[in-house]
Design an enzyme around this catalytic site. Structure first.
Site, short mmCIF file in Angstrom:
data_model
loop_
_atom_site.label_atom_id
_atom_site.label_comp_id
_atom_site.label_asym_id
_atom_site.label_seq_id
_atom_site.Cartn_x
_atom_site.Cartn_y
_atom_site.Cartn_z
CG ASP A 114 2.59 -9.84 5.22
OD1 ASP A 114 3.11 -10.47 6.16
OD2 ASP A 114 3.25 -9.25 4.35
CG HIS A 121 10.29 -4.30 9.39
ND1 HIS A 121 11.04 -3.97 8.29
CD2 HIS A 121 8.99 -4.21 9.01
CE1 HIS A 121 10.24 -3.70 7.26
NE2 HIS A 121 8.99 -3.83 7.67
CD GLU A 185 7.97 -6.16 3.60
OE1 GLU A 185 7.94 -4.93 3.79
OE2 GLU A 185 7.01 -6.91 3.86
CD GLU A 187 6.55 -10.82 5.40
OE1 GLU A 187 5.55 -11.43 5.87
OE2 GLU A 187 6.46 -9.73 4.80
CG ASP A 219 4.97 -8.87 1.45
OD1 ASP A 219 4.32 -8.97 0.40
OD2 ASP A 219 4.78 -7.99 2.30
NE ARG A 223 9.92 -1.85 0.87
CZ ARG A 223 9.35 -2.55 1.83
NH1 ARG A 223 8.10 -2.27 2.22
NH2 ARG A 223 9.99 -3.53 2.41
CD GLN A 226 4.55 -0.59 1.12
OE1 GLN A 226 5.55 -1.10 0.60
NE2 GLN A 226 4.23 -0.78 2.39
CE LYS A 239 4.15 -4.56 1.57
NZ LYS A 239 5.35 -5.13 2.20
CB THR A 243 3.24 -13.37 -1.85
OG1 THR A 243 2.65 -12.07 -1.70
CG2 THR A 243 3.79 -13.84 -0.52
CD GLU A 344 14.03 -3.25 8.05
OE1 GLU A 344 14.25 -3.24 9.28
OE2 GLU A 344 13.54 -4.21 7.44
#
Length: 398
Positions: A114, A121, A185, A187, A219, A223, A226, A239, A243, A344
């Site tokens: 990834d 971002h 996320e 992607e 993904d 947080r 992480q 993570k 997925t 975000e």
């Protein structure tokens, strides 16, 4: 030719590949999406004198076709276009209603990488976590940053996601429990076809010889887990729990009309990363949370292209195998409504995201469902679909 819905995103200009099983038959077969139906490809090829293609289409995954290389991909696509435009009564016995079949993970994934390729971002995340400091790391504009993920937890769209547990930072030291800052996320994942040997590198201009196609990818990210574990190394348990990918792999050949120039690069790149043609893609993503659209990220703004990602991934001699997947990283644009993660969109949890019926979110709650879709320009001025990747959050297990 068979009749297709006027508004279909799965016309002859698209023809994405997937793996399906029919009602009452657990055997997994290779299918192609056409309109609101699925074309059972192997028996169609056998009945049209293309016996050499049948072993590549026998299932239960796309890997044999991926490993056959570009010549086989091109031949099969040309045949499919011919058959789809042929007499409807010949095609009809090999069609099943898409609503009646079960779709499965289309590839057996060997390795998964990834990347972190959206400047918007990366700048947003840097500002959230390091306010007042330079948001980009010194190396960000010199190479595509990435990490190796976990293939065993890649699942097909529609699979429920159990809220992960793990360590997170507490006021008096580490705490253990369910993630309280569960995120997504948005992607795009690229599926490798032709492999390489150890010691070989793939040049930027050779991406189409090695990448078969792409699908959408979520993904999922814890947080809080992480943030606690990512000093000094990168993502791990935050993570690796899941997925999700969409079930249809859109071949690169269907995306020629979507190719665009990538954003300008400054400073200049090292020779092995320099563009040789326009390998950006004008894909338009859409993120919905519980049925409410919260973001429309534009893929054309991505700083690093798939060609550069693949070149960097292999420049040290790392080998490729059919079915390997590498992902773009979160797709975010310059505007607030174009951000591809809740981190975000809620600016680290300080600005709640409005939903329907006066509801709001900062991060995901149990029962929430996230759906990511995308379209792209196709040949003939139409738009083609990349399907959807969908997942619903279940409570953490005791």
């Amino acid at each position: 030719m068979i009749e297709l819905p006027v508004s279909t995103l799965y016309g002859p200009a698209n023809l994405p590949y997937g793996v399906f099983s029919a009602p009452g038959d657990p055997h997994r077969r290779i299918g192609v999406a056409i309109g609101d139906q699925v074309l059972d490809v192997a028996p169609l090829a056998d009945s049209h004198g293309a016996a050499e293609l049948v072993p590549l289409l026998a299932g239960p995954v796309l890997n044999p076709l991926l490993g056959a290389g570009r010549r086989a991909w091109t031949e099969l696509r040309e045949r499919l276009v011919e058959w789809v435009h042929g007499p409807a009564d010949v095609l009809r016995p090999h069609l099943l209603a898409a609503a009646d079949v079960q779709l499965h993970l289309p590839v057996e994934v060997g390795d998964y990488v990834d990347f972190y390729s959206s400047e918007h971002h990366a700048r947003n995340v840097g500002q959230i976590f390091r306010p007042g400091s330079e948001p980009l790391s010194p190396n960000w504009k010199h190479l595509p940053i990435g990490y190796h993920g976990r293939t065993g937890t890649i699942v097909v769209s529609g699979t429920d996601i159990v809220r992960p547990c793990g360590q997170r930072r507490g006021e008096d030291g580490p705490e253990f429990g369910p993630s309280a800052r569960l995120d997504i996320e948005a992607e795009v994942g690229f599926v490798v076809g032709t492999g390489t040997r150890m010691g070989e590198a793939v040049a930027v201009g050779d991406v189409a010889e090695h990448v078969f196609g792409l699908f959408l990818l979520n993904d999922w990210s814890a947080r809080d887990i992480q943030a606690w574990e990512s000093t000094p190394l990168g993502p791990f348990l935050g993570k690796s729990f899941a997925t999700s990918v969409s079930p249809w792999v859109v071949p690169l050949d269907a995306l020629e009309a979507a190719r665009v120039a990538p954003p300008p690069r400054d400073p200049p790149l090292l020779p092995y990363l320099r563009d040789v043609d326009d390998r950006g893609l004008n894909l338009e993503l859409e993120v919905a949370l519980n049925g409410h659209v919260v973001s429309r990220p534009p893929f054309a703004t991505m700083y690093w292209t798939a060609a550069q990602q693949l070149a960097h991934l292999t420049v040290n001699g790392a080998s490729l195998r059919p079915g390997d997947v590498f992902a773009s990283g979160t797709v975010s644009g310059p505007e607030k409504e174009q951000r591809g993660s809740l981190l975000e969109l809620s600016w680290g949890g300080t600005d709640p995201i409005p939903l329907l019926d006066d509801a709001t979110r900062t991060f995901l709650e149990d029962g929430d469902e996230v759906t990511i879709t995308a379209t792209a320009p196709g040949t003939g001025g139409i738009r083609i679909g990349l399907g959807e990747v969908r997942g619903r959050i279940l409570p953490a297990r005791p």
